[in-house]
Design a protein around this motif. Structure first.
Motif, mmCIF file in Angstrom:
data_model
loop_
_atom_site.group_PDB
_atom_site.id
_atom_site.type_symbol
_atom_site.label_atom_id
_atom_site.label_comp_id
_atom_site.label_asym_id
_atom_site.label_seq_id
_atom_site.Cartn_x
_atom_site.Cartn_y
_atom_site.Cartn_z
ATOM 1 N N ARG A 57 0.395 0.977 17.291
ATOM 2 C CA ARG A 57 1.290 1.741 16.374
ATOM 3 C C ARG A 57 2.195 0.667 15.604
ATOM 4 N N CYS A 58 2.118 -0.581 15.934
ATOM 5 C CA CYS A 58 2.549 -1.560 15.132
ATOM 6 C C CYS A 58 1.901 -1.842 13.707
ATOM 7 N N VAL A 59 0.458 -1.909 14.299
ATOM 8 C CA VAL A 59 -0.520 -1.964 13.296
ATOM 9 C C VAL A 59 -0.247 -0.941 12.154
ATOM 10 N N ALA A 60 0.023 0.490 12.573
ATOM 11 C CA ALA A 60 -0.007 1.752 11.776
ATOM 12 C C ALA A 60 1.418 1.938 11.043
ATOM 13 N N GLY A 74 -5.335 -9.578 3.529
ATOM 14 C CA GLY A 74 -4.453 -10.802 2.639
ATOM 15 C C GLY A 74 -3.109 -10.114 2.311
ATOM 16 N N THR A 75 -2.861 -8.823 2.418
ATOM 17 C CA THR A 75 -1.557 -8.232 2.295
ATOM 18 C C THR A 75 -0.986 -8.031 3.364
ATOM 19 N N THR A 76 0.336 -8.630 3.345
ATOM 20 C CA THR A 76 1.100 -8.468 4.622
ATOM 21 C C THR A 76 1.657 -7.238 4.919
ATOM 22 N N LEU A 77 1.525 -6.645 5.970
ATOM 23 C CA LEU A 77 2.133 -5.393 6.198
ATOM 24 C C LEU A 77 3.536 -5.371 7.289
ATOM 25 N N SER A 78 3.432 -6.448 8.112
ATOM 26 C CA SER A 78 4.868 -6.713 8.551
ATOM 27 C C SER A 78 4.882 -7.954 9.158
ATOM 28 N N THR A 79 6.305 -8.190 9.272
ATOM 29 C CA THR A 79 6.664 -9.489 10.015
ATOM 30 C C THR A 79 8.129 -9.329 10.640
ATOM 31 N N PRO A 85 5.884 0.764 4.905
ATOM 32 C CA PRO A 85 5.713 1.927 5.597
ATOM 33 C C PRO A 85 4.132 2.483 6.001
ATOM 34 N N PRO A 86 3.982 3.279 6.847
ATOM 35 C CA PRO A 86 2.707 3.695 7.200
ATOM 36 C C PRO A 86 1.917 4.338 5.788
ATOM 37 N N ASN A 87 2.555 5.048 5.091
ATOM 38 C CA ASN A 87 1.732 5.809 3.979
ATOM 39 C C ASN A 87 1.473 4.711 2.965
ATOM 40 N N LYS A 88 2.043 3.573 2.919
ATOM 41 C CA LYS A 88 1.339 2.686 2.044
ATOM 42 C C LYS A 88 0.737 1.480 2.636
ATOM 43 N N ARG A 89 -0.133 1.826 3.725
ATOM 44 C CA ARG A 89 -0.844 0.570 4.342
ATOM 45 C C ARG A 89 -2.144 0.827 4.071
ATOM 46 N N ASP A 90 -2.793 1.685 3.495
ATOM 47 C CA ASP A 90 -4.118 2.069 3.270
ATOM 48 C C ASP A 90 -4.873 2.047 4.746
ATOM 49 N N ILE A 91 -4.448 2.948 5.583
ATOM 50 C CA ILE A 91 -4.827 3.207 6.983
ATOM 51 C C ILE A 91 -5.093 4.529 7.249
ATOM 52 N N ALA A 161 -11.743 13.658 10.023
ATOM 53 C CA ALA A 161 -11.988 13.973 8.592
ATOM 54 C C ALA A 161 -10.753 13.706 7.833
ATOM 55 N N ARG A 162 -9.662 14.200 8.193
ATOM 56 C CA ARG A 162 -8.276 14.058 7.668
ATOM 57 C C ARG A 162 -8.227 12.679 7.520
ATOM 58 N N ALA A 163 -8.685 11.659 8.383
ATOM 59 C CA ALA A 163 -8.043 10.379 8.398
ATOM 60 C C ALA A 163 -8.997 9.627 7.410
ATOM 61 N N LEU A 164 -10.225 10.147 7.433
ATOM 62 C CA LEU A 164 -11.049 9.455 6.418
ATOM 63 C C LEU A 164 -11.048 10.050 4.738
ATOM 64 N N ALA A 165 -10.196 11.113 4.555
ATOM 65 C CA ALA A 165 -10.387 11.727 3.363
ATOM 66 C C ALA A 165 -10.085 10.835 2.206
ATOM 67 N N HIS A 166 -8.878 9.903 2.670
ATOM 68 C CA HIS A 166 -8.403 9.232 1.414
ATOM 69 C C HIS A 166 -8.981 7.591 1.392
ATOM 70 N N ARG A 167 -10.222 7.677 2.307
ATOM 71 C CA ARG A 167 -11.098 6.462 2.120
ATOM 72 C C ARG A 167 -10.142 5.335 2.303
ATOM 73 N N PRO A 168 -9.681 5.149 3.656
ATOM 74 C CA PRO A 168 -8.884 3.957 4.068
ATOM 75 C C PRO A 168 -9.611 2.728 4.347
ATOM 76 N N ARG A 169 -9.187 1.471 4.371
ATOM 77 C CA ARG A 169 -10.019 0.251 4.569
ATOM 78 C C ARG A 169 -9.941 0.147 6.120
ATOM 79 N N LEU A 170 -9.032 0.565 6.878
ATOM 80 C CA LEU A 170 -8.787 0.416 8.337
ATOM 81 C C LEU A 170 -8.645 1.914 9.004
#
Length: 374
Positions: A57-60, A74-79, A85-91, A161-170
């Motif tokens: 959940r921290c990763v998300a 290489g892009t920092t998601l959290s420190t 925010p979750p919707n900007k993490r490409d996950i 399918a819903r998770a894959l539709a926007h073609r995330p990196r993770l």
């Protein structure tokens, strides 16, 4: 089907998370560090309350960490002071309960995130991606069906399918198979792994089921009390547990209390156990006279009707036989003369099982033993 996914590289470095309880900080994740290489299927395995879901959940981005750093390509998601925010993490994420919207059709469930996300897609592009994702999980022919009319396995596919539709990196998966029956769970496990390999997407999978983690993963991290206690490839994790917790949690195991007596010319240990001496490989840092635990998997135990001239052959009396379908598990008390000095559990094929009450000889092949320091 034209979906492509570029697997991202996730780095979690010294992640910390605590909760406030009655004015006291309760640590849940304690300096967790791991890396998921692009295209890798990585599992966090452990008992309830070990911190694995909180880590995911921290990763998300669903939880705010209290320390450490999480980055994706290489892009920092959290420190401790930064939180994307979750919707900007490409996950993409698949939850344990699927989180299907019951008032929508299958297609509407798949397309909705694309229509409301920060990078909102044109209507035609969103529709194309949603249908590609449904085709990928073999639900395109059910696109107009109400989501509530799907079976459990189909709902799991829809969530994927819903998770894959926007073609995330993770892709993050939080025990997505736990609500399925045993046979369907096995089928979906194979389909999920094949799909991940086909797409080349990076995946972080959380489970308490060791068979899921071992069969699906490239790497497995075992967690206990908020920490990673061992990370390894599945086969190495199973055959070479780092401590008693890992040995006991990952599969069935015999734990034999012993004392290191000496080493032979090959460097293997000679240990005293069951009132006799046994040979087993042993880490070099363990010294003579130390108390150790010898671990041995039940499926590696061989039995003989008569004594054989090989190392680690112990007389024993069968005290329990349990039919489990494809295997039979039996328990035997090890004998030293007429005295019982301990028990061992073994597993074998149903057609080759000794009857209860029979005295047999158990062989513990040295190469299959593992010595753990006490």
């Amino acid at each position: 089907m034209t979906i492509t996914a570029a697997g991202g590289r996730l780095v979690v470095d010294s992640l910390q998370k605590h909760y406030e309880l009655d004015g006291t900080e309760v640590p849940v994740v304690k300096n967790v560090t791991f890396t998921i290489e692009p295209g890798t299927f990585y599992s966090l395995l452990g008992p309830s309350g070990c911190g694995k879901t909180t880590t995911l959940r921290c990763v998300a981005g669903l939880e705010t960490s209290n320390g450490g750093e999480i980055s994706l390509d290489g892009t920092t998601l959290s420190t401790a002071t930064t939180h994307i925010p979750p919707n900007k993490r490409d996950i993409g994420m698949v939850f344990q309960n699927y989180a299907i919207w019951p008032h929508m059709s299958v297609f509407a469930n798949a397309v909705f995130p694309l229509q409301v996300s920060g990078g909102k897609l044109p209507k035609n592009e969103a529709r194309l991606r949603a249908m590609e994702a449904l085709e990928l999980v073999q639900l395109d022919h059910l696109a107009q069906r109400p989501a509530t009319a799907l079976s459990g396995g189909q709902q799991q596919r829809l969530a994927l399918a819903r998770a894959l539709a926007h073609r995330p990196r993770l892709l993050l998966l939080d025990e997505p198979l736990s609500n399925l029956d045993a046979k369907l769970r096995d089928t979906m496990r194979n389909e999920l792994r094949s799909l991940q390999q086909e797409l080349g997407i990076s995946a972080l999978y959380v489970t308490h089921d060791q068979s899921e983690a071992l069969s699906m993963s490239d790497r497995v991290a075992v967690m206990n009390q908020g920490r990673i206690v061992q990370e390894a490839a599945p086969r190495d994790l199973y055959n070479q547990p780092a401590d008693r917790f890992v040995a006991d949690f990952v599969g069935r195991v015999n734990m034999i209390e012993a004392t290191l007596h000496d080493r032979d010319s090959a460097g293997d240990a000679i240990v005293e156990a069951f009132g006799t001496r046994m040979t087993t490989p042993c880490p070099g840092e363990i010294r003579r006279g130390e108390q150790v635990t010898v671990t041995y998997r039940p499926e590696s135990v061989r039995w003989h009707e008569a004594a054989v001239d090989r190392p680690n052959v112990l007389p024993a009396r069968v005290i329990r036989v349990e039919f489990l379908g494809e295997i039979v598990e039996y328990e035997a008390e090890v004998l030293n003369g007429d005295q019982s000095v301990g028990t061992l559990v073994a597993r074998g094929a149903p057609l080759a099982t000794p009857p209860e009450g029979e005295v047999i000889y158990l062989e513990l092949t040295p190469q299959a033993c593992r010595v753990i320091a006490a």
